[in-house]
Design a protein around this motif. Structure first.
Motif, PDB file in Angstrom:
ATOM      1  N   LEU A 107       0.829  -1.206   0.000  1.00  0.00           N
ATOM      2  CA  LEU A 107       0.000   0.000   0.000  1.00  0.00           C
ATOM      3  C   LEU A 107       0.863   1.255   0.000  1.00  0.00           C
ATOM      4  O   LEU A 107       0.538   2.251  -0.669  1.00  0.00           O
ATOM      5  CB  LEU A 107      -0.946  -0.004   1.204  1.00  0.00           C
ATOM      6  CG  LEU A 107      -1.970  -1.147   1.252  1.00  0.00           C
ATOM      7  CD1 LEU A 107      -2.845  -1.027   2.494  1.00  0.00           C
ATOM      8  CD2 LEU A 107      -2.834  -1.172   0.001  1.00  0.00           C
ATOM      9  N   MET A 108       1.962   1.230   0.753  1.00  0.00           N
ATOM     10  CA  MET A 108       2.871   2.375   0.757  1.00  0.00           C
ATOM     11  C   MET A 108       3.480   2.591  -0.623  1.00  0.00           C
ATOM     12  O   MET A 108       3.578   3.730  -1.107  1.00  0.00           O
ATOM     13  CB  MET A 108       3.980   2.162   1.799  1.00  0.00           C
ATOM     14  CG  MET A 108       3.516   2.263   3.243  1.00  0.00           C
ATOM     15  SD  MET A 108       4.817   1.793   4.431  1.00  0.00           S
ATOM     16  CE  MET A 108       5.967   3.172   4.253  1.00  0.00           C
ATOM     17  N   LEU A 109       3.893   1.514  -1.272  1.00  0.00           N
ATOM     18  CA  LEU A 109       4.481   1.622  -2.607  1.00  0.00           C
ATOM     19  C   LEU A 109       3.483   2.189  -3.613  1.00  0.00           C
ATOM     20  O   LEU A 109       3.820   3.031  -4.442  1.00  0.00           O
ATOM     21  CB  LEU A 109       4.961   0.255  -3.079  1.00  0.00           C
ATOM     22  CG  LEU A 109       6.433  -0.090  -2.871  1.00  0.00           C
ATOM     23  CD1 LEU A 109       6.719  -1.495  -3.386  1.00  0.00           C
ATOM     24  CD2 LEU A 109       7.346   0.911  -3.564  1.00  0.00           C
ATOM     25  N   ILE A 110       2.251   1.706  -3.543  1.00  0.00           N
ATOM     26  CA  ILE A 110       1.237   2.167  -4.491  1.00  0.00           C
ATOM     27  C   ILE A 110       0.973   3.651  -4.317  1.00  0.00           C
ATOM     28  O   ILE A 110       0.958   4.425  -5.289  1.00  0.00           O
ATOM     29  CB  ILE A 110      -0.056   1.349  -4.324  1.00  0.00           C
ATOM     30  CG1 ILE A 110       0.151  -0.073  -4.850  1.00  0.00           C
ATOM     31  CG2 ILE A 110      -1.228   2.022  -5.047  1.00  0.00           C
ATOM     32  CD1 ILE A 110      -0.983  -1.023  -4.519  1.00  0.00           C
ATOM     33  N   MET A 111       0.758   4.086  -3.076  1.00  0.00           N
ATOM     34  CA  MET A 111       0.448   5.500  -2.848  1.00  0.00           C
ATOM     35  C   MET A 111       1.639   6.385  -3.176  1.00  0.00           C
ATOM     36  O   MET A 111       1.498   7.413  -3.861  1.00  0.00           O
ATOM     37  CB  MET A 111       0.002   5.725  -1.404  1.00  0.00           C
ATOM     38  CG  MET A 111      -0.191   7.194  -1.062  1.00  0.00           C
ATOM     39  SD  MET A 111      -0.993   7.468   0.533  1.00  0.00           S
ATOM     40  CE  MET A 111      -2.707   7.407   0.008  1.00  0.00           C
TER      41      MET A 111
END
Length: 355
Positions: A193-197
């Motif tokens: 989720l951190m990578l996507i955002m």
């Protein structure tokens, strides 16, 4: 079901209601067995305009549930239904651990000392200067206090509230459908989720890696005594998981370019983050984002989209991790791991050509 008529078209929503549920246990049962069904019923009955939750520690570990009634006339019913749902859950599944003794109280007092200035502590401390702890398995309606300075003023807060609802919904779905009680699954989900955002907000690898370095340094600086592991162990762990993270980063970038797909939950999050980015850029372009300076002394209008995206990425990303119940230590660790993997990939071609 409600027997009240639906609000007339154009009726403004009611004020945000903030219910704090003091629950000194894993919040997942509270979220899935109480909060999620409550929100669904309120929405289905036309009583709810918006909602979100966060986990917090002040005066004892608790879930802060924010509910916005669909109209001012629905506030009383929304509050009554929320009280009934929470009281029923606490009666059926009370948290058994007491926070007023032992390690957790010491830990929360440490956070209290770090985050609160002396002049702001008076309403939260006892005669000995220690943080007050509210009764376990209790609830309280408290004022809703949006952080205008952090999120860019009224327009920025409205955007954050919209985003927080999507983040809350996604986290509840992840808690329901993934084995997040397993630490490896929790950290893997958080990293994805951190990578996507962060990739949606800062698509350039170098800029993204530099941001993650600063993000890691911020947590280390803000919470120096909360159990961070040593840098050597960080680096060893980072190198172990780097190949998998870089594979995911490649899939995320390919999906954003229309050249690949992500699992359903991650694809939903990626689509939301792209829309969130567009809304931030639009607000910045219209000059509607006004932040508070880091020293708290003045307002800072930000009309540069890149600056606005970088300012908002940190609190947006942190609050999703908060909802997942990822610790500060783990969040810092993940940001370091992600940054180190990106830096290593950037350096790899030069290293290879020298051989």
């Amino acid at each position: 079901m409600t027997d009240q008529p639906a609000p007339a078209p154009g009726t403004p929503p009611g004020d945000w209601q903030a219910l704090h549920v003091y629950y000194a246990a894993n919040p997942v049962p509270l979220l899935l067995q109480c909060v999620a069904p409550l929100v669904r019923e309120l929405h289905d009955d036309g009583l709810l305009d918006g909602w979100f939750f966060i986990n917090y520690w002040l005066e004892g570990p608790h879930v802060r549930l924010r509910l916005r009634p669909s109209s001012p006339g629905r506030e009383a019913e929304v509050r009554a239904r929320a009280e009934r749902a929470v009281d029923a859950f606490l009666a059926e599944r009370p948290a058994l651990y007491q926070v007023d003794s032992g390690f957790l109280n010491e830990f929360y007092n440490q956070l209290f000392d770090i985050e609160f200035r002396p002049e702001d502590r008076a309403g939260y401390t006892d005669e000995a200067g220690r943080m007050n702890v509210r009764p376990n398995n209790s609830r309280a309606w408290l004022p809703y206090e949006p952080e205008y300075g952090k999120y860019g003023g009224p327009a920025g807060v409205a955007l954050a509230e919209w985003h927080f609802a999507r983040s809350s919904e996604l986290v509840c779905d992840a808690l329901r459908g993934k084995n997040l009680h397993l630490r490896t699954v929790l950290l893997g989900t958080s990293a994805q989720l951190m990578l996507i955002m962060s990739t949606a907000f800062l698509p350039g690898d170098d800029r993204l890696a530099d941001f993650l370095d600063r993000y890691y340094a911020f947590w280390h600086r803000a919470f120096p005594d909360t159990g961070f592991i040593g840098s050597a162990e960080y680096e060893r762990k980072a190198d172990e998981v780097a190949p998998g993270l870089l594979t995911w980063h490649g899939r995320i970038r390919a999906a954003a370019a229309g050249d690949g797909t992500l699992p359903a939950l991650l694809d939903r999050w990626a689509e939301h983050c792209r829309e969130l980015r567009e809304r931030v850029v639009e607000l910045a372009g219209r000059g509607e984002l006004v932040f508070r300076s880091w020293d708290g002394n003045e307002d800072e209008p930000v009309d540069d989209p890149d600056e606005a995206l970088e300012r908002l990425l940190s609190p947006y990303m942190h609050m999703t991790n908060n909802r997942l119940h990822v610790t500060i230590q783990d969040e810092a660790y993940l940001s370091h791991v992600l940054a180190r993997a990106l830096h290593a990939r950037a350096a790899a071609p030069a290293t290879g050509s020298a051989r």
